[in-house]
Structures are given as C-alpha cells and as structure tokens.
Design a protein around this motif. Structure first.
Motif, PDB file in Angstrom:
ATOM      1  N   PRO A  42     -11.359  32.695 -14.664  1.00 49.01           N
ATOM      2  CA  PRO A  42     -11.752  31.336 -14.313  1.00 49.01           C
ATOM      3  C   PRO A  42     -11.180  30.270 -15.224  1.00 49.01           C
ATOM      4  O   PRO A  42     -10.763  29.232 -14.764  1.00 49.01           O
ATOM      5  CB  PRO A  42     -13.276  31.379 -14.395  1.00 49.01           C
ATOM      6  CG  PRO A  42     -13.610  32.786 -14.088  1.00 49.01           C
ATOM      7  CD  PRO A  42     -12.500  33.595 -14.691  1.00 49.01           C
ATOM      8  N   LEU A  43     -11.130  30.543 -16.538  1.00 48.89           N
ATOM      9  CA  LEU A  43     -10.644  29.506 -17.434  1.00 48.89           C
ATOM     10  C   LEU A  43      -9.127  29.432 -17.473  1.00 48.89           C
ATOM     11  O   LEU A  43      -8.559  28.386 -17.744  1.00 48.89           O
ATOM     12  CB  LEU A  43     -11.174  29.751 -18.848  1.00 48.89           C
ATOM     13  CG  LEU A  43     -12.657  29.450 -19.019  1.00 48.89           C
ATOM     14  CD1 LEU A  43     -13.053  29.586 -20.464  1.00 48.89           C
ATOM     15  CD2 LEU A  43     -12.962  28.028 -18.541  1.00 48.89           C
ATOM     16  N   ASP A  44      -8.497  30.538 -17.221  1.00 48.77           N
ATOM     17  CA  ASP A  44      -7.047  30.556 -17.366  1.00 48.77           C
ATOM     18  C   ASP A  44      -6.310  30.132 -16.105  1.00 48.77           C
ATOM     19  O   ASP A  44      -5.213  29.607 -16.168  1.00 48.77           O
ATOM     20  CB  ASP A  44      -6.566  31.978 -17.716  1.00 48.77           C
ATOM     21  CG  ASP A  44      -7.152  32.424 -19.037  1.00 48.77           C
ATOM     22  OD1 ASP A  44      -7.548  31.542 -19.803  1.00 48.77           O
ATOM     23  OD2 ASP A  44      -7.215  33.634 -19.280  1.00 48.77           O
ATOM     24  N   GLY A  45      -6.915  30.382 -14.955  1.00 49.61           N
ATOM     25  CA  GLY A  45      -6.178  30.166 -13.719  1.00 49.61           C
ATOM     26  C   GLY A  45      -5.123  31.240 -13.625  1.00 49.61           C
ATOM     27  O   GLY A  45      -4.949  32.047 -14.530  1.00 49.61           O
ATOM     28  N   GLY A  46      -4.420  31.292 -12.527  1.00 49.21           N
ATOM     29  CA  GLY A  46      -3.375  32.292 -12.402  1.00 49.21           C
ATOM     30  C   GLY A  46      -3.287  32.736 -10.971  1.00 49.21           C
ATOM     31  O   GLY A  46      -3.762  32.019 -10.080  1.00 49.21           O
ATOM     32  N   HIS A  47      -2.690  33.891 -10.726  1.00 49.78           N
ATOM     33  CA  HIS A  47      -2.593  34.451  -9.400  1.00 49.78           C
ATOM     34  C   HIS A  47      -2.210  33.390  -8.360  1.00 49.78           C
ATOM     35  O   HIS A  47      -2.974  33.066  -7.468  1.00 49.78           O
ATOM     36  CB  HIS A  47      -3.931  35.100  -9.034  1.00 49.78           C
ATOM     37  CG  HIS A  47      -3.975  35.718  -7.672  1.00 49.78           C
ATOM     38  ND1 HIS A  47      -2.888  36.333  -7.136  1.00 49.78           N
ATOM     39  CD2 HIS A  47      -4.946  35.777  -6.748  1.00 49.78           C
ATOM     40  CE1 HIS A  47      -3.208  36.770  -5.935  1.00 49.78           C
ATOM     41  NE2 HIS A  47      -4.453  36.439  -5.677  1.00 49.78           N
ATOM     42  N   PRO A  48      -1.042  32.782  -8.536  1.00 52.32           N
ATOM     43  CA  PRO A  48      -0.709  31.675  -7.654  1.00 52.32           C
ATOM     44  C   PRO A  48      -0.454  32.077  -6.214  1.00 52.32           C
ATOM     45  O   PRO A  48      -0.360  31.217  -5.347  1.00 52.32           O
ATOM     46  CB  PRO A  48       0.550  31.097  -8.278  1.00 52.32           C
ATOM     47  CG  PRO A  48       1.150  32.204  -9.048  1.00 52.32           C
ATOM     48  CD  PRO A  48       0.038  33.102  -9.466  1.00 52.32           C
ATOM     49  N   SER A  49      -0.371  33.377  -5.936  1.00 58.25           N
ATOM     50  CA  SER A  49      -0.179  33.817  -4.557  1.00 58.25           C
ATOM     51  C   SER A  49       1.023  33.102  -3.955  1.00 58.25           C
ATOM     52  O   SER A  49       2.034  32.926  -4.608  1.00 58.25           O
ATOM     53  CB  SER A  49      -1.464  33.538  -3.775  1.00 58.25           C
ATOM     54  OG  SER A  49      -1.369  34.070  -2.499  1.00 58.25           O
ATOM     55  N   ARG A 202      -2.377  26.420  -8.989  1.00 58.18           N
ATOM     56  CA  ARG A 202      -3.050  27.532  -9.661  1.00 58.18           C
ATOM     57  C   ARG A 202      -4.331  27.964  -8.955  1.00 58.18           C
ATOM     58  O   ARG A 202      -5.040  27.135  -8.397  1.00 58.18           O
ATOM     59  CB  ARG A 202      -3.387  27.146 -11.091  1.00 58.18           C
ATOM     60  CG  ARG A 202      -2.289  27.496 -12.046  1.00 58.18           C
ATOM     61  CD  ARG A 202      -2.667  27.115 -13.439  1.00 58.18           C
ATOM     62  NE  ARG A 202      -2.636  25.681 -13.622  1.00 58.18           N
ATOM     63  CZ  ARG A 202      -2.938  25.066 -14.755  1.00 58.18           C
ATOM     64  NH1 ARG A 202      -3.319  25.765 -15.788  1.00 58.18           N
ATOM     65  NH2 ARG A 202      -2.869  23.765 -14.846  1.00 58.18           N
ATOM     66  N   PHE A 203      -4.584  29.250  -9.040  1.00 59.18           N
ATOM     67  CA  PHE A 203      -5.810  29.791  -8.487  1.00 59.18           C
ATOM     68  C   PHE A 203      -6.805  30.074  -9.603  1.00 59.18           C
ATOM     69  O   PHE A 203      -6.449  30.633 -10.638  1.00 59.18           O
ATOM     70  CB  PHE A 203      -5.504  31.118  -7.770  1.00 59.18           C
ATOM     71  CG  PHE A 203      -5.449  30.984  -6.287  1.00 59.18           C
ATOM     72  CD1 PHE A 203      -4.688  29.994  -5.701  1.00 59.18           C
ATOM     73  CD2 PHE A 203      -6.165  31.846  -5.470  1.00 59.18           C
ATOM     74  CE1 PHE A 203      -4.632  29.858  -4.330  1.00 59.18           C
ATOM     75  CE2 PHE A 203      -6.110  31.722  -4.096  1.00 59.18           C
ATOM     76  CZ  PHE A 203      -5.340  30.731  -3.525  1.00 59.18           C
ATOM     77  N   PHE A 204      -8.051  29.711  -9.377  1.00 57.54           N
ATOM     78  CA  PHE A 204      -9.128  30.065 -10.294  1.00 57.54           C
ATOM     79  C   PHE A 204     -10.110  30.904  -9.477  1.00 57.54           C
ATOM     80  O   PHE A 204     -10.553  30.460  -8.420  1.00 57.54           O
ATOM     81  CB  PHE A 204      -9.816  28.821 -10.848  1.00 57.54           C
ATOM     82  CG  PHE A 204      -8.927  27.997 -11.747  1.00 57.54           C
ATOM     83  CD1 PHE A 204      -9.088  28.040 -13.119  1.00 57.54           C
ATOM     84  CD2 PHE A 204      -7.916  27.216 -11.219  1.00 57.54           C
ATOM     85  CE1 PHE A 204      -8.266  27.298 -13.956  1.00 57.54           C
ATOM     86  CE2 PHE A 204      -7.088  26.473 -12.041  1.00 57.54           C
ATOM     87  CZ  PHE A 204      -7.257  26.513 -13.407  1.00 57.54           C
ATOM     88  N   GLU A 205     -10.397  32.088  -9.975  1.00 56.43           N
ATOM     89  CA  GLU A 205     -11.231  32.991  -9.185  1.00 56.43           C
ATOM     90  C   GLU A 205     -12.532  33.314  -9.903  1.00 56.43           C
ATOM     91  O   GLU A 205     -12.630  33.166 -11.121  1.00 56.43           O
ATOM     92  CB  GLU A 205     -10.451  34.277  -8.899  1.00 56.43           C
ATOM     93  CG  GLU A 205      -9.242  34.001  -8.019  1.00 56.43           C
ATOM     94  CD  GLU A 205      -8.328  35.193  -7.894  1.00 56.43           C
ATOM     95  OE1 GLU A 205      -8.381  36.088  -8.751  1.00 56.43           O
ATOM     96  OE2 GLU A 205      -7.551  35.226  -6.932  1.00 56.43           O
ATOM     97  N   SER A 206     -13.494  33.768  -9.108  1.00 56.37           N
ATOM     98  CA  SER A 206     -14.820  34.122  -9.635  1.00 56.37           C
ATOM     99  C   SER A 206     -15.435  32.950 -10.407  1.00 56.37           C
ATOM    100  O   SER A 206     -16.030  33.135 -11.469  1.00 56.37           O
ATOM    101  CB  SER A 206     -14.734  35.349 -10.553  1.00 56.37           C
ATOM    102  OG  SER A 206     -14.036  36.396  -9.912  1.00 56.37           O
ATOM    103  N   VAL A 207     -15.242  31.750  -9.885  1.00 56.38           N
ATOM    104  CA  VAL A 207     -15.729  30.553 -10.587  1.00 56.38           C
ATOM    105  C   VAL A 207     -17.217  30.362 -10.310  1.00 56.38           C
ATOM    106  O   VAL A 207     -17.679  30.482  -9.178  1.00 56.38           O
ATOM    107  CB  VAL A 207     -14.945  29.303 -10.118  1.00 56.38           C
ATOM    108  CG1 VAL A 207     -15.519  28.045 -10.772  1.00 56.38           C
ATOM    109  CG2 VAL A 207     -13.465  29.447 -10.446  1.00 56.38           C
TER     110      VAL A 207
END
Ligand code: FES
Length: 225
Positions: A42-49, A202-207
């Motif tokens: 969540p804090l880093d972001g990532g997985h831009p798909s 950027r993607f943020f997941e499990s937020v």
C-alpha cells in the motif's frame, strides 16, 4: 503417463491451487491469497499492470509543451509506422496527449485530428466514448478508488471517504493545492487485493482507510519543491 524409458512419470500439477483448496499442496491461506507478499504494497505502490505499457499520465505534466515535437513526435511517428491506416493510430496518439497534458483539451484533439488526417468530430467521438480518457483538467495525482464488489466488501467506501476527506475535495474536483483529484471507479482488475487504488500510473493494493494519510504524504513528498 510414461517416459521414453517406459517408467511411469509422476505428474506434478504446476498450478498451486486456488482459494479454498490447499489439499496436497500444503499451502497456507496467506500463500494462496497472496497476502503474505503484498504486505508492503500500500505505501510503495507498484504492479502497474497495463499502465506501465500504456502511460496513463505524467505526474510532471506540461500544459504548455508542444504536443508533437522532439521525443513526442518521434513516438508518434513510431506509432504511425505500426499501422497501414493512420486512423488506427488514434488511440495511442490520444494516449500521448493524455500523458503530456493529463487530459484531452479540445485543441489537442483537433491537433491529433490534423496529424492523423481525421475529422475533428471523429476524434471527439472516440475520445468521449472511452471513460479512461479524461476530458477535463485534473490534480497532479489522479486517485482512482475501486468501489466494485470485492473492494466494496473490504471497505472501499471508507477508503474513498478517507481520500476525499484528507484531500478536502468532492469527487472529480481538483484540491486547492492542485495536487489531488479523487474518482470512484469500477473494477481495476486487482480484485484479489482489495481495496485497489490506482494513482496516476501506479497501483496501490490492499489499501485500508488508515493507510490513506501515509499514501498521500508519500506522494506529496515526490513533488519537486
Ligand atoms: S473489485 Fe476492486 S479491483 Fe476488482
């Protein structure tokens, strides 16, 4: 099934199973759900798909930069070289504008029409058909919160509310400091990691709602002084 030497070959399934069936694979629930390796996301972001291959918009947008000059002209020419018919390059050409400006101003659509030898009305028709093209200016960071079913069941409404409250905006508005625009969107394709939030590319997941202040703080720190 047998090998060439006639010995029976054991087939080990390569798929590690799906949620609920741990059976012979001896996996933990966290491994099946993937939650054991996404904790820091969540804090880093990532997985831009797909966003990584189709730049959504720049955080450092250039409202006055000529659209198709220098690097951007070379990119347009490269895009055009892939298609026999210039019209087929319309979506990627609009993406280039989107990346530079963050949205599609009418005059930019006209410039695309001119470059691709299309009628301006045709370009407008295509641009307004797709919801992923923004037709109005946005804050530097476009925060798209998924509130579709998986995310909704896991607290997306609270996440959305928290983003709106922390940025002091209503949906679609630009915050006073010009940094934020928050939108509610349909499924972002990361249903296994609710709540999914896309911020620019950027993607943020499990937020969770409590992650929101730290995410905003981190993004704010990226803005050059
Ligand atoms: S339901 Fe939120 S990413 Fe699919």
């Amino acid at each position: 099934m047998t090998n060439d030497d006639g010995k029976v070959r054991k087939i080990r399934p390569r798929n590690p199973g799906f949620a609920g069936i741990t059976g012979e694979f001896d996996l933990t629930e966290a491994q099946i759900r993937g939650t054991d390796y996404v904790g820091a996301r969540p804090l880093d972001g990532g997985h831009p798909s797909v966003a990584g291959t189709m730049p959504y918009q720049l955080t450092t947008r250039a409202p006055d930069l000529p659209l198709f000059e220098g690097e951007y002209l070379r990119r347009l020419e490269k895009v055009l070289s892939r298609y026999e018919d210039r019209r087929a390059a319309l979506l990627p050409a609009l993406h280039i504008v989107h990346e530079i400006r963050g949205y599609l101003p009418p005059e930019a659509m006209d410039e695309v029409a001119e470059r691709l030898l299309l009628a301006p009305a045709y370009v407008r028709g295509v641009a307004t058909f797709y919801t992923m093209y923004n037709l109005q200016p946005l804050g530097r960071f476009l925060i798209q919160v998924c509130t579709n079913i998986s995310c909704n069941l896991c607290g997306a409404d609270e996440v959305l509310r928290e983003f709106l409250e922390q940025t002091g905006t209503e949906i679609g508005e630009i915050s006073e400091n010009g940094l934020w625009t928050v939108l509610e969107v349909e499924c972002l394709g990361a249903c296994g990691f609710p709540t999914a939030v896309q911020i620019n590319e950027r993607f943020f997941e499990s937020v969770k709602a409590e992650d929101v202040p730290a995410i905003l703080k981190r993004l704010e720190a990226e803005v050059p002084a």
